[in-house]
Design an enzyme around this catalytic site. Structure first.
Site, mmCIF file in Angstrom:
data_model
loop_
_atom_site.group_PDB
_atom_site.id
_atom_site.type_symbol
_atom_site.label_atom_id
_atom_site.label_comp_id
_atom_site.label_asym_id
_atom_site.label_seq_id
_atom_site.Cartn_x
_atom_site.Cartn_y
_atom_site.Cartn_z
ATOM 1 N N GLY A 13 0.803 -1.382 -0.020
ATOM 2 C CA GLY A 13 -0.038 -0.037 -0.060
ATOM 3 C C GLY A 13 0.956 1.188 0.163
ATOM 4 O O GLY A 13 0.449 2.176 0.382
ATOM 5 N N ILE A 94 -7.815 -10.149 -11.278
ATOM 6 C CA ILE A 94 -8.177 -9.532 -12.529
ATOM 7 C C ILE A 94 -9.602 -8.902 -12.131
ATOM 8 O O ILE A 94 -10.386 -9.768 -11.267
ATOM 9 C CB ILE A 94 -8.253 -10.816 -13.499
ATOM 10 C CG1 ILE A 94 -6.685 -11.376 -13.525
ATOM 11 C CG2 ILE A 94 -8.664 -10.117 -14.687
ATOM 12 C CD1 ILE A 94 -5.949 -10.736 -14.635
ATOM 13 N N ASN A 109 -4.986 2.153 -12.898
ATOM 14 C CA ASN A 109 -3.947 1.144 -12.375
ATOM 15 C C ASN A 109 -2.402 1.720 -12.386
ATOM 16 O O ASN A 109 -2.140 2.565 -13.353
ATOM 17 C CB ASN A 109 -4.016 -0.186 -13.159
ATOM 18 C CG ASN A 109 -3.171 -1.175 -12.667
ATOM 19 O OD1 ASN A 109 -2.911 -1.451 -11.442
ATOM 20 N ND2 ASN A 109 -2.284 -1.932 -13.498
ATOM 21 N N HIS A 111 1.479 0.233 -13.133
ATOM 22 C CA HIS A 111 2.135 -0.929 -13.320
ATOM 23 C C HIS A 111 3.937 -0.446 -13.450
ATOM 24 O O HIS A 111 4.120 0.516 -14.164
ATOM 25 C CB HIS A 111 1.779 -1.343 -14.855
ATOM 26 C CG HIS A 111 2.419 -2.623 -15.287
ATOM 27 N ND1 HIS A 111 2.130 -4.172 -14.756
ATOM 28 C CD2 HIS A 111 3.520 -3.032 -16.062
ATOM 29 C CE1 HIS A 111 2.931 -5.055 -15.032
ATOM 30 N NE2 HIS A 111 3.711 -4.344 -16.101
HETATM 31 C C1 GRF Z 1 3.564 -1.624 -7.452
HETATM 32 O O1 GRF Z 1 4.930 -1.878 -7.674
HETATM 33 C C2 GRF Z 1 2.653 -1.387 -8.461
HETATM 34 O O2 GRF Z 1 3.129 -0.862 -9.670
HETATM 35 C C3 GRF Z 1 2.277 -2.759 -8.815
HETATM 36 O O3 GRF Z 1 2.326 -3.358 -7.377
HETATM 37 C C4 GRF Z 1 3.057 -2.671 -6.617
HETATM 38 C C5 GRF Z 1 2.186 -2.522 -5.284
HETATM 39 O O4 GRF Z 1 2.824 -1.520 -4.492
HETATM 40 N N1 GRF Z 1 0.816 -2.861 -9.601
HETATM 41 P P1 GRF Z 1 2.045 -1.106 -3.132
HETATM 42 O O5 GRF Z 1 1.214 -2.113 -2.578
HETATM 43 O O6 GRF Z 1 1.451 0.462 -3.796
HETATM 44 O O7 GRF Z 1 3.310 -0.584 -2.221
#
Ligand code: GRF
Length: 204
Positions: A13, A94, A109, A111
């Protein structure tokens, strides 16, 4: 008008925290996180929500016979909270097409790669293993195809010769956290215009 945000999480998070902090310090105005929904009971993200008096909801996948049934319940919570914007922040499930349809161009989202390179899991490791010299993160609207929706923002960082996926992930996370709060601010301020695959950031 206040934009009501729900955040879907599964783990640590830090991206959620970045948005919470930006709202609390006034960088993002006219927005409120109305709930954090997790598919993992012990997600650190739920504790972060609690600390900031944000409603945390654990929806247990074991209580549902299929992803669609799970997502019906999740959609009901999103609706009940009158959600305007859904953020995926480390959400490892998903999402069903009917949820994406219900929130068209309102689910975002993040990524950890420069899409369309290195989709799916372990994107930082994929980048290190491939030997690219630069990688980054991508914030995009969610469409039914995985990691393929219209791109809102990308941030780029170099990959060093001695990088491991851990060292790269750590440096990248700083950029991810920045990119996410910047994009949320743009959305809340009504600055994002989507035209098929292209996202334009409107000038003042
Ligand atoms: C991040 O690297 C994000 O890009 C990916 O999952 C990870 C989540 O990190 N989708 P966090 O839980 O927000 O620290």
């Amino acid at each position: 008008m206040t934009v009501k945000i729900s955040v879907l999480v599964s783990g640590r998070g830090t991206n959620l925290q970045s948005v919470i902090d930006a709202i609390e310090n006034g960088e993002i105005q006219n927005a409120k996180i109305v709930c954090v929904i997790s598919n993992k009971k012990d997600a650190l993200a739920l504790k972060r929500a609690e600390k900031h008096d944000i409603d945390g909801v654990f929806i247990n996948p074991d209580d549902f016979s299929s992803r669609e049934e799970y997502d019906k319940e999740m959609l009901a919570v999103l609706k009940e909270k009158e959600t305007d914007l859904v953020l995926l922040a480390g959400y490892l499930k998903i999402i069903s097409d009917f949820v994406i349809e219900a929130y068209k161009n309102r689910i975002i989202n993040i990524h950890p790669s420069l899409l369309p390179s290195f989709k799916g899991l372990d994107a930082q490791k994929q980048a290190v293993d491939y030997g690219v010299k630069f990688t980054g993160c991508t914030v995009h609207f969610v469409e039914p195809d995985l990691d393929a929706g219209p791109i809102i923002m990308q941030k780029v960082i170099p990959v060093f010769e001695d990088d491991t996926d851990e060292s790269l992930s750590e440096r990248l996370l700083v950029e991810e956290n920045k990119a996410y709060r910047e994009v949320v601010k743009l959305f809340v301020d009504g600055k994002l215009e989507v035209n098929e695959r292209k996202v334009k950031i409107k000038e003042d």
